[in-house]
Scaffold this motif. Sequence first.
Motif, PDB file in Angstrom:
ATOM      1  N   GLU A  27       0.830  -1.204   0.000  1.00 17.92           N
ATOM      2  CA  GLU A  27       0.000   0.000   0.000  1.00 17.92           C
ATOM      3  C   GLU A  27       0.867   1.257   0.000  1.00 17.92           C
ATOM      4  OE1 GLU A  27      -3.472   2.343   2.472  1.00 17.92           O
ATOM      5  OE2 GLU A  27      -2.990   0.288   3.028  1.00 17.92           O
ATOM      6  N   GLN A  28       1.887   1.262   0.818  1.00 15.17           N
ATOM      7  CA  GLN A  28       2.784   2.428   0.875  1.00 15.17           C
ATOM      8  C   GLN A  28       3.455   2.652  -0.477  1.00 15.17           C
ATOM      9  OE1 GLN A  28       5.924   2.086   3.760  1.00 15.17           O
ATOM     10  NE2 GLN A  28       6.612   4.189   3.460  1.00 15.17           N
ATOM     11  N   GLY A  34       1.861   6.906  -7.007  1.00 19.12           N
ATOM     12  CA  GLY A  34       0.821   7.760  -7.572  1.00 19.12           C
ATOM     13  C   GLY A  34      -0.559   7.165  -7.703  1.00 19.12           C
ATOM     14  N   TRP A  35      -0.805   5.971  -7.160  1.00 17.90           N
ATOM     15  CA  TRP A  35      -2.148   5.412  -7.221  1.00 17.90           C
ATOM     16  C   TRP A  35      -3.052   6.190  -6.278  1.00 17.90           C
ATOM     17  CZ3 TRP A  35      -3.255   2.258 -11.041  1.00 17.90           C
ATOM     18  CH2 TRP A  35      -2.218   1.543 -11.645  1.00 17.90           C
ATOM     19  N   SER A  36      -4.195   6.653  -6.783  1.00 19.10           N
ATOM     20  CA  SER A  36      -5.097   7.453  -5.960  1.00 19.10           C
ATOM     21  C   SER A  36      -5.973   6.589  -5.063  1.00 19.10           C
ATOM     22  CB  SER A  36      -5.972   8.347  -6.841  1.00 19.10           C
ATOM     23  OG  SER A  36      -6.706   7.568  -7.766  1.00 19.10           O
ATOM     24  N   THR A  37      -6.271   5.368  -5.496  1.00 18.31           N
ATOM     25  CA  THR A  37      -7.071   4.454  -4.699  1.00 18.31           C
ATOM     26  C   THR A  37      -6.342   3.122  -4.596  1.00 18.31           C
ATOM     27  OG1 THR A  37      -9.104   5.472  -5.518  1.00 18.31           O
ATOM     28  CG2 THR A  37      -9.332   3.330  -4.468  1.00 18.31           C
ATOM     29  N   VAL A  38      -6.165   2.647  -3.368  1.00 19.56           N
ATOM     30  CA  VAL A  38      -5.535   1.356  -3.118  1.00 19.56           C
ATOM     31  C   VAL A  38      -6.560   0.507  -2.385  1.00 19.56           C
ATOM     32  CG1 VAL A  38      -3.624   0.157  -1.997  1.00 19.56           C
ATOM     33  CG2 VAL A  38      -3.264   2.439  -2.952  1.00 19.56           C
ATOM     34  N   ARG A  39      -6.877  -0.659  -2.959  1.00 15.49           N
ATOM     35  CA  ARG A  39      -7.915  -1.508  -2.375  1.00 15.49           C
ATOM     36  C   ARG A  39      -7.336  -2.887  -2.077  1.00 15.49           C
ATOM     37  NH1 ARG A  39     -13.622  -2.546  -5.484  1.00 15.49           N
ATOM     38  NH2 ARG A  39     -12.242  -3.384  -7.064  1.00 15.49           N
ATOM     39  N   ALA A  40      -7.391  -3.293  -0.810  1.00  9.65           N
ATOM     40  CA  ALA A  40      -6.937  -4.615  -0.376  1.00  9.65           C
ATOM     41  C   ALA A  40      -8.159  -5.476  -0.089  1.00  9.65           C
ATOM     42  CB  ALA A  40      -6.060  -4.494   0.862  1.00  9.65           C
ATOM     43  N   LEU A  41      -8.199  -6.653  -0.688  1.00  7.77           N
ATOM     44  CA  LEU A  41      -9.356  -7.539  -0.577  1.00  7.77           C
ATOM     45  C   LEU A  41      -8.923  -8.933  -0.151  1.00  7.77           C
ATOM     46  CD1 LEU A  41     -10.696  -6.522  -4.073  1.00  7.77           C
ATOM     47  CD2 LEU A  41     -11.691  -5.804  -1.912  1.00  7.77           C
ATOM     48  N   PHE A  51     -14.336  -0.471 -14.215  1.00 10.26           N
ATOM     49  CA  PHE A  51     -12.955   0.009 -14.247  1.00 10.26           C
ATOM     50  C   PHE A  51     -12.900   1.407 -13.660  1.00 10.26           C
ATOM     51  CE2 PHE A  51      -9.304   2.157 -16.007  1.00 10.26           C
ATOM     52  CZ  PHE A  51      -8.309   1.204 -15.847  1.00 10.26           C
ATOM     53  N   GLN A  52     -12.020   1.607 -12.713  1.00 14.27           N
ATOM     54  CA  GLN A  52     -11.820   2.932 -12.129  1.00 14.27           C
ATOM     55  C   GLN A  52     -10.356   3.307 -12.328  1.00 14.27           C
ATOM     56  OE1 GLN A  52     -12.694   3.253  -7.948  1.00 14.27           O
ATOM     57  NE2 GLN A  52     -12.478   5.458  -7.966  1.00 14.27           N
ATOM     58  N   ALA A  53     -10.109   4.308 -13.163  1.00 14.13           N
ATOM     59  CA  ALA A  53      -8.738   4.760 -13.415  1.00 14.13           C
ATOM     60  C   ALA A  53      -8.103   5.220 -12.112  1.00 14.13           C
ATOM     61  CB  ALA A  53      -8.736   5.890 -14.436  1.00 14.13           C
ATOM     62  N   GLY A  54      -6.846   4.890 -11.944  1.00 12.03           N
ATOM     63  CA  GLY A  54      -6.114   5.323 -10.758  1.00 12.03           C
ATOM     64  C   GLY A  54      -6.260   4.394  -9.568  1.00 12.03           C
ATOM     65  N   ARG A  55      -6.943   3.242  -9.765  1.00  7.50           N
ATOM     66  CA  ARG A  55      -7.130   2.299  -8.657  1.00  7.50           C
ATOM     67  C   ARG A  55      -6.261   1.063  -8.880  1.00  7.50           C
ATOM     68  NH1 ARG A  55     -13.045   0.250  -7.469  1.00  7.50           N
ATOM     69  NH2 ARG A  55     -12.762  -0.743  -9.476  1.00  7.50           N
ATOM     70  N   ILE A  56      -5.620   0.609  -7.810  1.00  8.99           N
ATOM     71  CA  ILE A  56      -4.884  -0.643  -7.817  1.00  8.99           C
ATOM     72  C   ILE A  56      -5.506  -1.543  -6.757  1.00  8.99           C
ATOM     73  CG2 ILE A  56      -3.088   0.128  -6.205  1.00  8.99           C
ATOM     74  CD1 ILE A  56      -1.073  -1.472  -7.988  1.00  8.99           C
ATOM     75  N   PHE A  58      -5.382  -5.214  -4.546  1.00  8.84           N
ATOM     76  CA  PHE A  58      -4.552  -6.289  -4.017  1.00  8.84           C
ATOM     77  C   PHE A  58      -5.447  -7.369  -3.437  1.00  8.84           C
ATOM     78  CE2 PHE A  58      -1.669  -2.582  -2.764  1.00  8.84           C
ATOM     79  CZ  PHE A  58      -0.917  -2.664  -3.926  1.00  8.84           C
ATOM     80  N   GLU A  59      -5.177  -8.610  -3.776  1.00 13.25           N
ATOM     81  CA  GLU A  59      -5.776  -9.731  -3.060  1.00 13.25           C
ATOM     82  C   GLU A  59      -4.786 -10.104  -1.977  1.00 13.25           C
ATOM     83  OE1 GLU A  59      -6.177 -14.166  -4.280  1.00 13.25           O
ATOM     84  OE2 GLU A  59      -8.010 -13.133  -4.940  1.00 13.25           O
ATOM     85  N   VAL A  60      -5.195  -9.970  -0.733  1.00 10.09           N
ATOM     86  CA  VAL A  60      -4.296 -10.158   0.407  1.00 10.09           C
ATOM     87  C   VAL A  60      -4.722 -11.383   1.198  1.00 10.09           C
ATOM     88  CG1 VAL A  60      -3.392  -9.109   2.513  1.00 10.09           C
ATOM     89  CG2 VAL A  60      -3.856  -7.683   0.517  1.00 10.09           C
ATOM     90  N   ASP A  61      -3.788 -12.299   1.401  1.00 13.23           N
ATOM     91  CA  ASP A  61      -4.034 -13.508   2.181  1.00 13.23           C
ATOM     92  C   ASP A  61      -2.895 -13.665   3.179  1.00 13.23           C
ATOM     93  OD1 ASP A  61      -5.133 -15.896   3.053  1.00 13.23           O
ATOM     94  OD2 ASP A  61      -4.322 -17.078   1.401  1.00 13.23           O
ATOM     95  N   GLY A  62      -3.228 -13.726   4.457  1.00 11.67           N
ATOM     96  CA  GLY A  62      -2.205 -13.862   5.483  1.00 11.67           C
ATOM     97  C   GLY A  62      -1.285 -12.661   5.572  1.00 11.67           C
TER      98      GLY A  62
END
Length: 71
Positions: A27-28, A34-41, A51-56, A58-62
């Motif tokens: 995330e950091q 420069g990613w405006s939105t960071v989403r961890a799932l 699709f949302q431009a500027g969003r990255i 992450f699939e986070v496990d453990g």
Amino acid sequence: MAPLPTPPAQPDDATGAYVGLAAETAEQRAREHGWSTVRALPPGTVITMEFQAGRINFEVDGGVVRRCWTG
């Protein structure tokens, strides 16, 4: 006929570089790049596919990024 809209520019970043990083580190790094939105799932989360431009995403496990994609 109206011109096609130009989507906003996204950071030039390799999504594969995030796989294997700790979620907090990823995330950091994403915000620094420069990613405006960071989403961890968590794995298996049901999400919409718009699709949302500027969003990255992450699939986070453990606490570790297992998959990464944009939009």
